[in-house]
Design a protein around this motif. Sequence first.
Motif, short mmCIF file in Angstrom:
data_model
loop_
_atom_site.label_atom_id
_atom_site.label_comp_id
_atom_site.label_asym_id
_atom_site.label_seq_id
_atom_site.Cartn_x
_atom_site.Cartn_y
_atom_site.Cartn_z
N VAL A 175 58.30 21.96 79.83
CA VAL A 175 56.81 21.76 79.60
C VAL A 175 56.47 22.72 78.29
CG1 VAL A 175 56.03 21.49 82.04
CG2 VAL A 175 56.28 23.72 81.11
N SER A 176 57.46 23.37 77.99
CA SER A 176 57.52 24.45 76.71
C SER A 176 57.44 23.42 75.52
CB SER A 176 58.32 25.41 76.66
OG SER A 176 59.67 24.81 76.97
N ALA A 177 57.15 24.05 74.39
CA ALA A 177 57.07 23.35 73.21
C ALA A 177 58.56 23.13 72.83
CB ALA A 177 56.33 24.06 72.25
N HIS A 178 58.60 21.80 71.97
CA HIS A 178 60.04 21.31 71.66
C HIS A 178 59.48 21.11 70.06
CE1 HIS A 178 59.84 19.69 75.63
NE2 HIS A 178 60.94 20.62 75.95
N GLY A 179 60.47 21.64 69.26
CA GLY A 179 60.63 21.51 67.78
C GLY A 179 60.60 20.19 67.15
N ILE A 180 60.25 20.10 65.98
CA ILE A 180 60.61 19.10 64.83
C ILE A 180 61.04 19.81 63.77
CG2 ILE A 180 58.90 17.70 65.92
CD1 ILE A 180 56.88 18.53 63.96
N VAL A 181 61.72 18.76 62.92
CA VAL A 181 62.11 19.41 61.42
C VAL A 181 60.75 19.32 60.58
CG1 VAL A 181 63.42 18.72 59.42
CG2 VAL A 181 64.73 18.46 61.90
N SER A 182 60.47 20.63 60.35
CA SER A 182 59.23 20.77 59.50
C SER A 182 59.56 20.83 58.06
CB SER A 182 58.32 21.91 60.01
OG SER A 182 59.20 22.94 59.75
N GLY A 183 60.66 21.05 57.83
CA GLY A 183 61.02 21.22 56.28
C GLY A 183 62.38 20.88 55.95
N ILE A 184 62.82 20.49 54.95
CA ILE A 184 63.97 20.34 54.35
C ILE A 184 64.28 21.13 53.07
CG2 ILE A 184 65.82 18.39 53.71
CD1 ILE A 184 62.77 17.39 55.28
N VAL A 185 65.34 21.85 52.90
CA VAL A 185 65.81 22.43 51.56
C VAL A 185 66.99 21.79 50.85
CG1 VAL A 185 66.25 24.77 50.61
CG2 VAL A 185 64.58 24.45 52.50
N TRP A 202 62.73 26.13 68.79
CA TRP A 202 63.56 25.48 69.92
C TRP A 202 63.59 26.53 71.07
CZ3 TRP A 202 64.51 20.71 70.46
CH2 TRP A 202 65.66 20.40 71.52
N PRO A 203 63.26 26.00 72.28
CA PRO A 203 63.30 26.67 73.37
C PRO A 203 64.84 27.26 73.89
CG PRO A 203 62.43 24.55 73.95
CD PRO A 203 63.06 24.53 72.49
N GLU A 204 64.95 28.46 74.03
CA GLU A 204 66.27 29.08 74.46
C GLU A 204 67.14 28.56 75.53
OE1 GLU A 204 66.19 33.36 74.83
OE2 GLU A 204 65.34 33.56 72.68
N SER A 205 66.42 27.89 76.62
CA SER A 205 66.84 27.12 77.79
C SER A 205 67.49 26.18 77.44
CB SER A 205 65.63 27.12 78.72
OG SER A 205 64.77 26.19 78.11
N HIS A 206 67.04 25.39 76.31
CA HIS A 206 67.58 23.94 75.79
C HIS A 206 68.93 23.93 75.27
CE1 HIS A 206 63.86 22.78 77.60
NE2 HIS A 206 63.41 21.84 76.75
N SER A 255 72.91 24.93 69.68
CA SER A 255 71.58 25.10 69.86
C SER A 255 71.18 26.51 69.56
CB SER A 255 70.76 24.38 71.02
OG SER A 255 71.61 25.09 72.14
N ASP A 256 72.16 27.27 70.23
CA ASP A 256 71.82 28.87 69.88
C ASP A 256 71.99 29.34 68.44
OD1 ASP A 256 71.11 29.44 72.95
OD2 ASP A 256 73.28 28.75 73.22
N ASP A 257 73.18 28.83 68.13
CA ASP A 257 73.42 29.06 66.60
C ASP A 257 72.03 28.87 65.82
OD1 ASP A 257 76.12 30.16 67.13
OD2 ASP A 257 76.88 27.94 66.87
N LEU A 258 71.49 27.37 66.00
CA LEU A 258 70.48 27.12 65.48
C LEU A 258 69.17 28.27 65.50
CD1 LEU A 258 69.03 23.64 65.00
CD2 LEU A 258 67.40 25.53 65.98
N ILE A 259 68.80 28.70 66.77
CA ILE A 259 68.01 29.69 66.94
C ILE A 259 68.17 30.71 66.17
CG2 ILE A 259 66.97 30.95 68.70
CD1 ILE A 259 67.23 28.86 70.63
N ALA A 260 69.61 31.45 66.15
CA ALA A 260 69.83 32.38 65.68
C ALA A 260 69.80 32.57 63.97
CB ALA A 260 71.44 32.67 65.93
#
Length: 400
Positions: A19-29, A101-105, A150-155
């Motif tokens: 039920v927690s929020a899930h991310g989307i790609v909001s920006g591209i560099v 991005w939720p850490e649990s995912h 996914s943890d690398d992405l969060i970090a």
Amino acid sequence: MSFSKLTATFGTLALLSSVSAHGIVSGIVANGAWQSGYDPSFQYSNPPPVVAGWSMPQVSDRGFVSDYTSPDIICHRGATPGGSYVSVAAGDSIELQWTEWPESHHGPVIDYLAACGDDCTNVDKTQLLFNKIDEAGLNNGNPAPGNWASDDLIANNNSWTVTIPSSIAPGRYVLRHEIIALHSAFDAGGAQNYPQCINLEVSGSGTDSLSSGTKGTELYTAQDPGILLSIYYPTLTDYSIPGPALIGGSSSGPQPSVSASASATSAAPSTDTSSASATSSSASVDITASPARPSAVVSPTDDLPSPVPTTTADSDSATTTVESSSTTTVTATVAPTASQPEETDSATDVPPIPLPTPVPAPGSSTTAPVSFTSTVTGRIGKPTRFVCYIEDDEFTLSPA
């Protein structure tokens, strides 16, 4: 605990986390230039912004896809082609910035590229042939559920960097960027795919036009070993990233993480009257004060929500700790009387905060209460003012 009970327990946890929020790609560099990704809120704009990210008008809940035969698995639910392009040269990298991005995912991060001819803005997504150009999965399975891409992405501040192979020929392509969340993957259909698509215009001198590949609806099956598995038990020692093999010149493996010390450097408060330390999620200020000094104001750079103070006292000193939901802590220790000698915490080497000199109350020979006001500003941008009152053996801290 039996495996069935263990699975049921993890199933309950996975349901709660879904039920927690899930991310989307909001920006591209790309090439140092930032462009907006697609956001579901664009559907309420008239006209909506034209961006390279594929639209997802049905995804106000930022949900997932688990049907691998549905066209939704290609670029997300109800996705339609983006209206512009991100320009990048073959061999260059693109940074994809997620909202959160939720850490649990936990799960892999995978990138594909498909040629779309002369016009990606009007292409039939079901006919796109995807080629895997980047993948990362399990870094370490012990302790479960392990450390993942996914943890690398969060970090990395919720961002992922993908390199366009230098072999790619000039042309227009669809980049399919995806996280697969495996927290519920112990049941068939439990894996959650979050694909995001972006139109690219690639320049350079490569020769591979990606004339072949795999249709999006054929990338995975619900029974793939990288799709149907438990990341909780038994402890994983390896992981098979799903999908076709990487094409030549592609990248694989974990991305470097942003160091905690680097994050703390930009956030840590610094003044000549306090010692403070901060990371991306917490900060602390330790204050030692004697009630016989001029007043001072402490203004660290990290924000604090409104504090809820708790107070404990012993015969030698009184200590008040202010804690908030953002794990920011302010601790103040004050000698109960002016007659006691000054003390400095040698372990932290914190300089004392000057306080006003006590003035006897009219008609009284006793020492009157003194106070000082401090403002603490925390990481989330909300300042909090509090007033410290010292009266004989009592120490109180209250929001101003």
